[in-house]
Design a protein around this motif. Structure first.
Motif, PDB file in Angstrom:
ATOM      1  N   GLU A 170       0.824  -1.210   0.000  1.00  0.00           N
ATOM      2  CA  GLU A 170       0.000   0.000   0.000  1.00  0.00           C
ATOM      3  C   GLU A 170       0.861   1.264   0.000  1.00  0.00           C
ATOM      4  O   GLU A 170       0.627   2.184  -0.781  1.00  0.00           O
ATOM      5  CB  GLU A 170      -0.911  -0.008   1.224  1.00  0.00           C
ATOM      6  CG  GLU A 170      -1.865   1.163   1.266  1.00  0.00           C
ATOM      7  CD  GLU A 170      -2.774   1.111   2.477  1.00  0.00           C
ATOM      8  OE1 GLU A 170      -2.874   2.139   3.170  1.00  0.00           O
ATOM      9  OE2 GLU A 170      -3.359   0.036   2.722  1.00  0.00           O
ATOM     10  N   ARG A 171       1.861   1.298   0.841  1.00  0.00           N
ATOM     11  CA  ARG A 171       2.674   2.509   0.982  1.00  0.00           C
ATOM     12  C   ARG A 171       3.398   2.865  -0.301  1.00  0.00           C
ATOM     13  O   ARG A 171       3.500   4.035  -0.662  1.00  0.00           O
ATOM     14  CB  ARG A 171       3.671   2.337   2.123  1.00  0.00           C
ATOM     15  CG  ARG A 171       4.562   3.556   2.301  1.00  0.00           C
ATOM     16  CD  ARG A 171       5.378   3.514   3.536  1.00  0.00           C
ATOM     17  NE  ARG A 171       6.266   4.663   3.569  1.00  0.00           N
ATOM     18  CZ  ARG A 171       7.096   4.931   4.535  1.00  0.00           C
ATOM     19  NH1 ARG A 171       7.148   4.132   5.582  1.00  0.00           N
ATOM     20  NH2 ARG A 171       7.868   5.972   4.485  1.00  0.00           N
ATOM     21  N   TRP A 172       3.928   1.859  -1.016  1.00  0.00           N
ATOM     22  CA  TRP A 172       4.710   2.120  -2.220  1.00  0.00           C
ATOM     23  C   TRP A 172       3.977   1.737  -3.508  1.00  0.00           C
ATOM     24  O   TRP A 172       4.580   1.710  -4.571  1.00  0.00           O
ATOM     25  CB  TRP A 172       6.060   1.401  -2.139  1.00  0.00           C
ATOM     26  CG  TRP A 172       7.016   2.102  -1.236  1.00  0.00           C
ATOM     27  CD1 TRP A 172       7.774   3.205  -1.551  1.00  0.00           C
ATOM     28  CD2 TRP A 172       7.344   1.775   0.111  1.00  0.00           C
ATOM     29  NE1 TRP A 172       8.533   3.579  -0.474  1.00  0.00           N
ATOM     30  CE2 TRP A 172       8.292   2.705   0.575  1.00  0.00           C
ATOM     31  CE3 TRP A 172       6.921   0.779   0.997  1.00  0.00           C
ATOM     32  CZ2 TRP A 172       8.834   2.680   1.850  1.00  0.00           C
ATOM     33  CZ3 TRP A 172       7.463   0.752   2.267  1.00  0.00           C
ATOM     34  CH2 TRP A 172       8.406   1.691   2.684  1.00  0.00           C
ATOM     35  N   SER A 173       2.708   1.435  -3.449  1.00  0.00           N
ATOM     36  CA  SER A 173       1.925   1.033  -4.627  1.00  0.00           C
ATOM     37  C   SER A 173       2.641  -0.055  -5.421  1.00  0.00           C
ATOM     38  O   SER A 173       2.860   0.062  -6.624  1.00  0.00           O
ATOM     39  CB  SER A 173       1.640   2.244  -5.525  1.00  0.00           C
ATOM     40  OG  SER A 173       0.908   3.210  -4.822  1.00  0.00           O
ATOM     41  N   LEU A 174       2.992  -1.119  -4.726  1.00  0.00           N
ATOM     42  CA  LEU A 174       3.765  -2.198  -5.342  1.00  0.00           C
ATOM     43  C   LEU A 174       2.893  -3.082  -6.223  1.00  0.00           C
ATOM     44  O   LEU A 174       1.696  -3.245  -5.980  1.00  0.00           O
ATOM     45  CB  LEU A 174       4.424  -3.045  -4.259  1.00  0.00           C
ATOM     46  CG  LEU A 174       5.410  -2.305  -3.357  1.00  0.00           C
ATOM     47  CD1 LEU A 174       5.920  -3.238  -2.254  1.00  0.00           C
ATOM     48  CD2 LEU A 174       6.567  -1.724  -4.157  1.00  0.00           C
ATOM     49  N   LEU A 175       3.532  -3.689  -7.193  1.00  0.00           N
ATOM     50  CA  LEU A 175       2.873  -4.681  -8.041  1.00  0.00           C
ATOM     51  C   LEU A 175       2.891  -6.049  -7.377  1.00  0.00           C
ATOM     52  O   LEU A 175       2.012  -6.871  -7.606  1.00  0.00           O
ATOM     53  CB  LEU A 175       3.569  -4.763  -9.398  1.00  0.00           C
ATOM     54  CG  LEU A 175       3.599  -3.465 -10.203  1.00  0.00           C
ATOM     55  CD1 LEU A 175       4.466  -3.632 -11.442  1.00  0.00           C
ATOM     56  CD2 LEU A 175       2.191  -3.047 -10.570  1.00  0.00           C
ATOM     57  N   GLY A 176       3.919  -6.297  -6.563  1.00  0.00           N
ATOM     58  CA  GLY A 176       4.024  -7.578  -5.892  1.00  0.00           C
ATOM     59  C   GLY A 176       5.094  -7.578  -4.818  1.00  0.00           C
ATOM     60  O   GLY A 176       6.045  -6.795  -4.869  1.00  0.00           O
ATOM     61  N   VAL A 177       4.914  -8.465  -3.847  1.00  0.00           N
ATOM     62  CA  VAL A 177       5.854  -8.650  -2.741  1.00  0.00           C
ATOM     63  C   VAL A 177       6.030 -10.145  -2.521  1.00  0.00           C
ATOM     64  O   VAL A 177       5.055 -10.898  -2.560  1.00  0.00           O
ATOM     65  CB  VAL A 177       5.314  -8.034  -1.425  1.00  0.00           C
ATOM     66  CG1 VAL A 177       6.192  -8.411  -0.237  1.00  0.00           C
ATOM     67  CG2 VAL A 177       5.189  -6.538  -1.532  1.00  0.00           C
TER      68      VAL A 177
END
Length: 150
Positions: free
Chosen positions: A66-73
């Motif tokens: 959420e904080r970095w608008s990631l595509l995946g973790v």
């Protein structure tokens, strides 16, 4: 798309990175933690509470997404007995831009180290067995990601 796992056995960082590469972002960042053999260490044993530990890991992955608008973790942490030279933890992040991937990866490993409930016991060649105590430097590294209130 988050993948969070606790496991006793090894992981394949190449497979994990390929999964994040396939998301089509502009950057993938990763960190692999390796058990050090300092001071005659022969084994690092990690205990955990499966439900609680996995929940904290998932919450941290969601926070970073959420904080970095990631595509995946991807966050994988091993437990049980580990030897020097073995991989213990893997964190990787994918985003549209490298800065977000790099910051999110660093933040995740910093917070994972201090917030996920693991208990670590070290065994040494001389027969000593010691529980690893929290380190102030680790707490400070994790805290820097929370200073802005997010």
């Amino acid at each position: 798309m988050n993948s969070v796992r606790l496991q006793a056995g090894p992981f394949d960082a190449g497979v994990e990175l390929a999964r994040l590469d396939a998301l089509g972002g502009g950057g993938v960042a990763s960190f692999t933690g390796i058990v050090r053999g300092d001071g005659g260490l022969t084994e690092l044993y990690l205990e955990h509470h499966p439900t609680m530990t996995l929940r904290v890991m998932e919450e941290l992955a969601d926070w970073a997404s959420e904080r970095w608008s990631l595509l995946g973790v991807t966050a994988i942490h091993r437990h049980g007995p580990l030897r020097p030279g073995e991989a213990i933890v893997f964190v990787a992040t994918a985003s549209r831009h490298r800065g977000s991937a790099l910051d999110a990866c660093a933040a995740l490993i910093d917070r994972l180290k201090t917030e996920a409930p693991f208990w670590k016991r070290e065994r040494f060649t001389d027969g000593r067995a010691l529980w690893v105590e929290p380190r102030t430097a680790d707490d400070a590294a994790a805290a820097r990601w929370l200073r802005d209130g997010r």
